[in-house]
Write a protein that holds these residues in place. Structure first.
Motif, PDB file in Angstrom:
ATOM      1  N   LYS A  53      -0.125  36.753 -39.323  1.00  0.00           N
ATOM      2  CA  LYS A  53      -1.421  35.691 -38.681  1.00  0.00           C
ATOM      3  C   LYS A  53      -2.101  36.622 -37.923  1.00  0.00           C
ATOM      4  O   LYS A  53      -2.994  35.837 -37.125  1.00  0.00           O
ATOM      5  CB  LYS A  53      -0.494  34.973 -37.666  1.00  0.00           C
ATOM      6  N   GLN A  54      -1.701  37.722 -37.960  1.00  0.00           N
ATOM      7  CA  GLN A  54      -2.645  38.645 -37.006  1.00  0.00           C
ATOM      8  C   GLN A  54      -2.478  38.153 -35.178  1.00  0.00           C
ATOM      9  O   GLN A  54      -3.939  37.335 -34.618  1.00  0.00           O
ATOM     10  CB  GLN A  54      -3.948  38.865 -37.047  1.00  0.00           C
ATOM     11  N   SER A  55      -1.289  37.667 -34.910  1.00  0.00           N
ATOM     12  CA  SER A  55      -0.886  37.280 -33.626  1.00  0.00           C
ATOM     13  C   SER A  55      -0.184  38.268 -32.776  1.00  0.00           C
ATOM     14  O   SER A  55       0.723  38.250 -33.330  1.00  0.00           O
ATOM     15  CB  SER A  55      -0.168  35.776 -33.619  1.00  0.00           C
ATOM     16  N   ASN A  68      -4.465  35.467 -30.560  1.00  0.00           N
ATOM     17  CA  ASN A  68      -4.381  35.957 -32.329  1.00  0.00           C
ATOM     18  C   ASN A  68      -5.999  36.757 -32.211  1.00  0.00           C
ATOM     19  O   ASN A  68      -6.685  36.846 -31.546  1.00  0.00           O
ATOM     20  CB  ASN A  68      -4.635  34.178 -32.779  1.00  0.00           C
ATOM     21  N   TYR A  69      -6.370  37.885 -33.413  1.00  0.00           N
ATOM     22  CA  TYR A  69      -6.965  38.422 -33.304  1.00  0.00           C
ATOM     23  C   TYR A  69      -7.846  38.230 -35.396  1.00  0.00           C
ATOM     24  O   TYR A  69      -6.402  37.930 -35.892  1.00  0.00           O
ATOM     25  CB  TYR A  69      -6.371  40.001 -32.785  1.00  0.00           C
ATOM     26  N   GLN A  70      -8.659  38.782 -34.897  1.00  0.00           N
ATOM     27  CA  GLN A  70      -9.249  38.605 -36.375  1.00  0.00           C
ATOM     28  C   GLN A  70     -10.475  40.339 -36.352  1.00  0.00           C
ATOM     29  O   GLN A  70     -11.083  39.666 -35.639  1.00  0.00           O
ATOM     30  CB  GLN A  70      -9.840  37.975 -37.065  1.00  0.00           C
ATOM     31  N   TRP A  77     -15.306  41.962 -34.082  1.00  0.00           N
ATOM     32  CA  TRP A  77     -13.991  41.242 -34.097  1.00  0.00           C
ATOM     33  C   TRP A  77     -13.458  40.395 -33.116  1.00  0.00           C
ATOM     34  O   TRP A  77     -14.028  40.374 -32.030  1.00  0.00           O
ATOM     35  CB  TRP A  77     -12.682  42.442 -33.050  1.00  0.00           C
ATOM     36  N   VAL A  78     -12.367  39.698 -33.445  1.00  0.00           N
ATOM     37  CA  VAL A  78     -12.595  38.309 -32.411  1.00  0.00           C
ATOM     38  C   VAL A  78     -11.193  38.226 -31.571  1.00  0.00           C
ATOM     39  O   VAL A  78     -10.259  38.141 -32.480  1.00  0.00           O
ATOM     40  CB  VAL A  78     -13.383  36.815 -33.208  1.00  0.00           C
ATOM     41  N   VAL A 215     -10.524  26.275 -35.307  1.00  0.00           N
ATOM     42  CA  VAL A 215     -11.040  27.896 -36.994  1.00  0.00           C
ATOM     43  C   VAL A 215      -9.917  28.818 -36.647  1.00  0.00           C
ATOM     44  O   VAL A 215     -10.234  30.120 -37.900  1.00  0.00           O
ATOM     45  CB  VAL A 215     -12.574  28.541 -36.413  1.00  0.00           C
ATOM     46  N   MET A 216      -9.853  29.544 -35.628  1.00  0.00           N
ATOM     47  CA  MET A 216      -8.665  30.430 -35.545  1.00  0.00           C
ATOM     48  C   MET A 216      -7.179  29.980 -35.499  1.00  0.00           C
ATOM     49  O   MET A 216      -6.154  30.941 -35.868  1.00  0.00           O
ATOM     50  CB  MET A 216      -8.609  31.546 -34.462  1.00  0.00           C
TER      51      MET A 216
END
Length: 371
Positions: A53-55, A68-70, A77-78, A215-216
């Motif tokens: 989940k990239q958290s 959270n990251y993406q 990156w956010v 959205v995240m």
């Protein structure tokens, strides 16, 4: 297992291990790259890292929450963080080995939309509602510049931060006419380390917190992230920043606040919102208490919070006064006295100027609703 994790973390940050000074616990994090930032937090003790989940979630003696990251595309990156603080915490940006960093590693710019919400200290016997004050702002940091996020005990803070490298900046932003119209090309080539700009809570850009919640997938309500929508929202956030820079002439009006002064300014603001049951203490008294010159206090407070210091204090008092009237445990005369006003008429005038209604009229309305 825990001992091994602690040892690994201590070895990684032995020269930056958390300290306590100026009333804050100082915790280091790496920002050589967004990936390094994620790794540095993931290596803290008592951290849960969900790579799918990239958290990252934390529940430590310092704070509770996470981010959270993406990586949306190469060089961009956010990271969206939400954290509640159990004590005063300062996150200090560090570079693992700055003297050994490659020359071609130019680091990442950080553009952040911030929502800092602090609790006001109120006597619960006369006001049961927990009153919180939110401050919104933008920050835009150049790569490798010293940064420190100050978070007070009881605060609930949110940050949407975009990280992009020099290559992404040149390819996607520098050539855009809005970028130069906003004056950001001048900022990039200047010696200024960062931009910090206050926002009003009714500005459209503030809605981005709700947008990025969705959205995240911050609440885990969706089965997957719509990356096309995510990219669109990220680009819209950048353009929101550019438009504000143009409309509010940010580059022309902005000046950077010294790292040490930033501590003082934030501590002054926290002191004021923790001492609303009194007269305004005065610029000279605050300057002496927090070891900052009067001229700096006046100019830098307005730069950081968007209003002159006395007006800021008075507005927070008026918000508190409204809650006290709604609670209906004190007479208007008593509220006036508690807030340090010389007489009720001066308090009444200040209240009507801010809220557009007399205290007695608000009291009457609340009584009619209750009946």
């Amino acid at each position: 297992m825990l001992q091994k994790t602690l040892k690994k973390w201590l070895n990684q940050f032995k020269q930056y291990f958390f300290t306590y000074s100026d009333g804050f616990y100082h915790l280091p994090y790496s920002s050589k790259s967004p990936q390094a930032l994620v790794d540095s937090f993931a290596n803290y003790p008592f951290i849960k890292h969900n790579k799918v989940k990239q958290s990252i979630f934390a529940n430590t003696p310092f704070c509770e929450g996470g981010f959270n990251y993406q990586e949306l595309e190469e060089g961009l990156w956010v990271i969206y963080s939400k954290m509640k603080y159990k004590t005063n915490v300062a996150f200090d940006l560090v570079y693992d080995n700055p003297e050994e960093m490659k020359m071609e590693d130019k680091g990442y710019y950080m553009l952040s939309l911030n929502n800092v919400t602090n609790k006001a200290v109120i006597e619960t016997d006369i006001c049961e509602k927990q009153l919180c004050f939110s401050n919104y702002s933008w920050t835009f940091f150049k790569p490798k510049e010293r940064n420190c996020d100050l978070n007070f005990k009881g605060a609930n803070n949110k940050y949407i931060t975009l990280y992009f490298n020099e290559e992404w900046l040149q390819k996607n932003l520098v050539q855009n006419s809005l970028f130069s119209e906003a004056g950001l090309n001048k900022f990039i080539s200047s010696d200024e380390p960062y931009i910090a700009w206050p926002l009003n809570e009714n500005e459209e850009v503030v809605k981005n917190f709700n947008i990025f919640d969705e959205v995240m997938n911050m609440n885990n309500e969706a089965s997957h992230i719509d990356f096309l929508q995510f990219k669109l929202c990220t680009l819209n956030l950048i353009f929101d920043f550019l438009k504000i820079c143009i409309d509010q002439q940010v580059i022309e009006k902005h000046f950077a606040i010294d790292y040490k002064d930033k501590f003082s300014i934030n501590k002054v603001e926290n002191y004021l919102t923790s001492n609303l049951y009194d007269k305004f203490p005065g610029i000279d008294w605050l300057a002496e208490k927090f070891k900052i010159s009067e001229s700096k206090l006046k100019s830098e407070f307005k730069q950081f919070f968007g209003k002159p210091i006395y007006k800021y204090f008075q507005e927070k008092q008026m918000l508190l006064a409204k809650e006290l009237i709604i609670e209906n445990k004190l007479l208007i005369k008593e509220i006036s006295y508690k807030l340090g006003y010389e007489n009720t008429s001066k308090f009444t005038a200040a209240f009507k100027k801010y809220h557009g209604i007399l205290p007695s009229e608000l009291q009457k309305q609340e009584f009619e609703i209750a009946v």
